[in-house]
Write an enzyme that holds these catalytic residues in place. Structure first.
Site, PDB file in Angstrom:
ATOM      1  CD  GLU A 228       2.144  -1.461  20.617  1.00  0.00           C
ATOM      2  OE1 GLU A 228       1.710  -0.302  20.804  1.00  0.00           O
ATOM      3  OE2 GLU A 228       2.485  -1.889  19.511  1.00  0.00           O
TER       4      GLU A 228
ATOM      5  CG  HIS B  22       3.133   1.729  18.023  1.00  0.00           C
ATOM      6  ND1 HIS B  22       1.977   1.004  18.235  1.00  0.00           N
ATOM      7  CD2 HIS B  22       3.021   2.220  16.760  1.00  0.00           C
ATOM      8  CE1 HIS B  22       1.208   1.058  17.160  1.00  0.00           C
ATOM      9  NE2 HIS B  22       1.827   1.789  16.245  1.00  0.00           N
TER      10      HIS B  22
ATOM     11  CB  THR C 197       6.684  -0.493  11.031  1.00  0.00           C
ATOM     12  OG1 THR C 197       6.477  -0.669   9.619  1.00  0.00           O
ATOM     13  CG2 THR C 197       8.172  -0.469  11.334  1.00  0.00           C
TER      14      THR C 197
ATOM     15  NE  ARG D  24      -2.659  -1.320  14.432  1.00  0.00           N
ATOM     16  CZ  ARG D  24      -2.129  -0.135  14.149  1.00  0.00           C
ATOM     17  NH1 ARG D  24      -0.831  -0.017  13.961  1.00  0.00           N
ATOM     18  NH2 ARG D  24      -2.886   0.939  14.045  1.00  0.00           N
TER      19      ARG D  24
ATOM     20  CB  ILE E  86       3.507   2.524   4.598  1.00  0.00           C
ATOM     21  CG1 ILE E  86       2.745   3.650   5.295  1.00  0.00           C
ATOM     22  CG2 ILE E  86       4.836   2.268   5.302  1.00  0.00           C
ATOM     23  CD1 ILE E  86       2.319   3.331   6.713  1.00  0.00           C
TER      24      ILE E  86
ATOM     25  N   GLY F 226       0.836  -1.190   0.000  1.00  0.00           N
ATOM     26  CA  GLY F 226       0.000   0.000   0.000  1.00  0.00           C
ATOM     27  C   GLY F 226       0.872   1.242   0.000  1.00  0.00           C
TER      28      GLY F 226
END
Length: 336
Positions: free
Chosen positions: A272, A291, A241, A243, A163, A161
């Site tokens: 997290e 994150h 980077t 999920r 990124i 996509g």
């Protein structure tokens, strides 16, 4: 727009931790005649309140990663929009929001450059073992371990996509070969760049560095499991980077401990912050950042502004861009 003195301004809750009272997003919302209330996690803890209590009288939320469960959504009878700063929305119960007629929006593209640059930073740290060298020097050592050049290696991209494409372009500029897997490939992008489309198993097997750029749902949860990791080269690195849930962390720890994978760099983990007893903490060749892929001044400014404007659009009777459940946006547009 200015509210008449007798009319109470519609209330928008801001829970995104990096947005500040008096900041740009606050001003955007207030200039549109909306009342803002900041209830970030630290604010709620200081006040002894819950997210459900804070959202009760809100018509809109500019949200971070707080869990908007069905219970929280049900606590806000006047809620019309949950505007998420970022592209992931697994912290929002979209089914519950849709049932209640609450539009859920995201801010795609706003963190594309920041996340892509973080991927490159993680790759370079893996290739040159920079964190390990820093630790050695701080401890009085002066080791000069051989690293690897990125030039001439193969980058596997899972999820091509916005990124993923940006990462691919940067990798090509560094002289890397790029192979990619995505169920919905952009053929024009492939022709323009020379990125090679391959089945997932082929990408896993070819990659010297594997980077993940996919959303988390039941089709992608633990996509990178023990079986997938066995298909990778023993000297390859995994970079995530996207999920945390797309990687089986126990399987990853097993693979690194057994020498079946050189290491990993994770900006996201399943729980997290990373639990104190996580096996990943003990692995020298696994880097975990908190994150921070999208944590730049520029990306946060773009994301917050877009999220605020989507709240304004919907409350002004227009359907905002980037709605996850578009039927709800059409239904509640015109709420003002």
């Amino acid at each position: 727009m200015t509210q008449p003195p007798t009319e109470r301004a519609l209330r928008v809750l801001v829970t995104t931790p990096y947005l500040e009272p008096g900041g740009a997003v606050d001003r955007i919302l207030r200039d549109a005649g909306l009342e803002t209330v900041f209830a970030r996690r630290a604010d709620r803890e200081a006040a002894g309140t819950t997210l459900a209590e804070c959202v009760a009288d809100a018509v809109g939320v500019v949200a971070g990663t707080d869990p908007f469960s069905a219970e929280v959504i049900e606590a806000a009878p006047g809620l019309r929009i949950l505007s998420r700063c970022g592209v992931g929305y697994d912290n929002i119960d979209v089914v519950a929001a849709t049932r209640r007629g609450v539009a859920v929006t995201i801010t795609p593209g706003t963190n594309r450059i920041s996340v892509a640059e973080h991927v490159l930073a993680l790759m370079l740290n893996c290739a040159r073992r920079i964190p390990q060298n820093l630790t050695a020097v701080r401890g009085g050592g002066w080791t000069q371990e051989s690293g690897r050049e990125l030039h001439g290696t193969t980058l596997g991209v899972v999820g091509l996509g916005s990124i993923g494409k940006t990462v691919a372009r940067a990798a090509l500029a560094l002289g890397m070969r790029v192979v990619a897997h995505d169920p919905w490939l952009d053929e024009d992008f492939l022709k323009e760049t020379g990125v090679e489309a391959r089945p997932l198993d082929d990408v896993l097997a070819a990659a010297d560095f594997l980077t993940l750029h996919i959303s988390l749902d039941e089709t992608t949860r633990h996509l990178i499991d023990a079986v997938a990791l066995r298909r990778m080269k023993p000297d390859a690195y995994l970079i995530n980077t996207a999920r945390g849930g797309v990687v089986d962390e126990d399987a990853l720890a097993d693979a690194v401990e057994a020498g079946r994978l050189a290491g990993a760099a994770l900006d996201v983990v399943e729980d997290e912050p990373l639990p104190a007893d996580s096996r990943l903490r003990a692995l020298d060749s696994v880097m975990v950042t908190a994150h921070i892929g999208a944590a730049t001044v520029e990306a946060r400014a773009r994301s917050g502004a877009m999220a605020a404007r989507q709240v304004i659009e919907l409350l002004a009777g227009r359907t905002p861009d980037h709605v996850v459940n578009p039927g709800c946006a059409s239904a509640v547009a015109g709420a003002r």
